[in-house]
Design an enzyme around this catalytic site. Structure first.
Site, PDB file in Angstrom:
ATOM      1  N   ASP A   1     -17.473   7.714 -25.757  1.00 14.02           N
ATOM      2  CA  ASP A   1     -17.928   9.091 -26.038  1.00 14.02           C
ATOM      3  C   ASP A   1     -18.020   9.993 -24.803  1.00 14.02           C
ATOM      4  O   ASP A   1     -19.045  10.661 -24.586  1.00 14.02           O
ATOM      5  CB  ASP A   1     -19.277   9.061 -26.782  1.00 14.02           C
ATOM      6  CG  ASP A   1     -19.191   8.323 -28.116  1.00 14.02           C
ATOM      7  OD1 ASP A   1     -18.133   7.755 -28.434  1.00 14.02           O
ATOM      8  OD2 ASP A   1     -20.194   8.309 -28.841  1.00 14.02           O
TER       9      ASP A   1
ATOM     10  N   LYS B   1     -15.048   7.907 -34.608  1.00 17.61           N
ATOM     11  CA  LYS B   1     -16.163   7.327 -35.381  1.00 17.61           C
ATOM     12  C   LYS B   1     -17.128   8.425 -35.814  1.00 17.61           C
ATOM     13  O   LYS B   1     -17.134   9.509 -35.234  1.00 17.61           O
ATOM     14  CB  LYS B   1     -16.895   6.269 -34.545  1.00 17.61           C
ATOM     15  CG  LYS B   1     -17.553   6.837 -33.309  1.00 17.61           C
ATOM     16  CD  LYS B   1     -18.184   5.752 -32.467  1.00 17.61           C
ATOM     17  CE  LYS B   1     -18.821   6.319 -31.229  1.00 17.61           C
ATOM     18  NZ  LYS B   1     -19.952   7.225 -31.504  1.00 17.61           N
TER      19      LYS B   1
ATOM     20  N   CYS C   1     -24.793   4.711 -28.296  1.00 19.14           N
ATOM     21  CA  CYS C   1     -23.437   4.245 -28.565  1.00 19.14           C
ATOM     22  C   CYS C   1     -22.984   3.115 -27.642  1.00 19.14           C
ATOM     23  O   CYS C   1     -22.261   2.222 -28.076  1.00 19.14           O
ATOM     24  CB  CYS C   1     -22.481   5.439 -28.559  1.00 19.14           C
ATOM     25  SG  CYS C   1     -22.832   6.525 -29.980  1.00 19.14           S
TER      26      CYS C   1
END
Ligand code: VGL
Ligand code: ZN
Length: 209
Positions: free
Chosen positions: A10, A108, A153
């Site tokens: 991310d 995602k 994450c």
């Protein structure tokens, strides 16, 4: 030959300073990512990629404030500010990242009904993202993880990576956390270690030998 993959979590505009869900000092990990990318056979980047009406957003839940807790599809859920909306600037890779060095992208959080912290599965472990299959098809045995955020994450990606049977390393100086509670980041490191994740520093990989 079995391979080692670098997993970048991310590294997106909304997770660094000035972004919608800015992780404190998040941009400091870009340099680490760029330094490690050339050291790996395979580089995979995950992207948090939400529809505008994603149910993890506080804006979609009347009476729940940003960072409040509620229940979503039977799971505890933190209410986030709107972030990483598919197609928006906030969802793009952070500027300065060596995107040319990224071989595959895994999206995602695309299903509005469920959040997805891990790069492998949604939070309910109902659907995979295809990451396990990609890594197995590439004969990857060891996964080295860095990115944002340590306590969400990165944490859940590392736990799933161990559970999927990969040797799993997390690069500590390549991660920054949200830290809604002061204990969240230290607890995330402890959970990773207890699960069998090896914590390493980036110089172990980028050292010229
Ligand atoms: C993340 C909260 C919500 C992360 C993504 O990338 O750690 N955190 N969505
Ligand atoms: Zn998200």
């Amino acid at each position: 030959m079995s391979k080692r993959a670098l997993l970048l979590i991310d590294l997106q505009v909304d997770f660094v300073e000035g972004g919608a869900l800015a992780v404190p000092n998040g941009s400091e990990v870009i340099e680490v990512a760029n330094r490690l990318i050339p050291c790996f056979d395979l580089v995979v980047a995950t992207l948090d990629f939400h529809p505008a009406d994603h149910k993890s957003f506080a804006s979609q839940n009347r009476g729940v404030g940003v960072y409040g807790e509620f229940e979503l599809e039977g799971l505890p859920q933190t209410a986030w500010p709107d972030h990483c909306i598919a197609g928006s600037t906030g969802a793009e890779f952070v500027s300065g990242l060596d995107v040319e060095g990224i071989d595959y992208r895994i999206y995602k959080g695309t299903d509005r009904r469920i959040d997805s912290y891990s790069g492998f599965y949604d939070n309910g472990h109902r659907k995979g993202t295809g990451l396990t299959e990609l890594l197995r098809a590439q004969a990857v045995r060891e996964v080295v993880i860095l990115g944002l955020a340590t306590d969400y994450c990165v944490l859940y990606t590392a736990l799933d990576s161990v559970a999927e049977g990969f040797l799993t390393v997390v690069v500590t100086d390549g991660c920054r956390g949200v830290g809604l509670r002061p204990t969240d980041i230290p607890e995330a490191w402890a959970r990773m270690e207890r699960a069998g994740v090896r914590l390493a520093k980036s110089d172990e990989f980028s050292r010229v030998s």
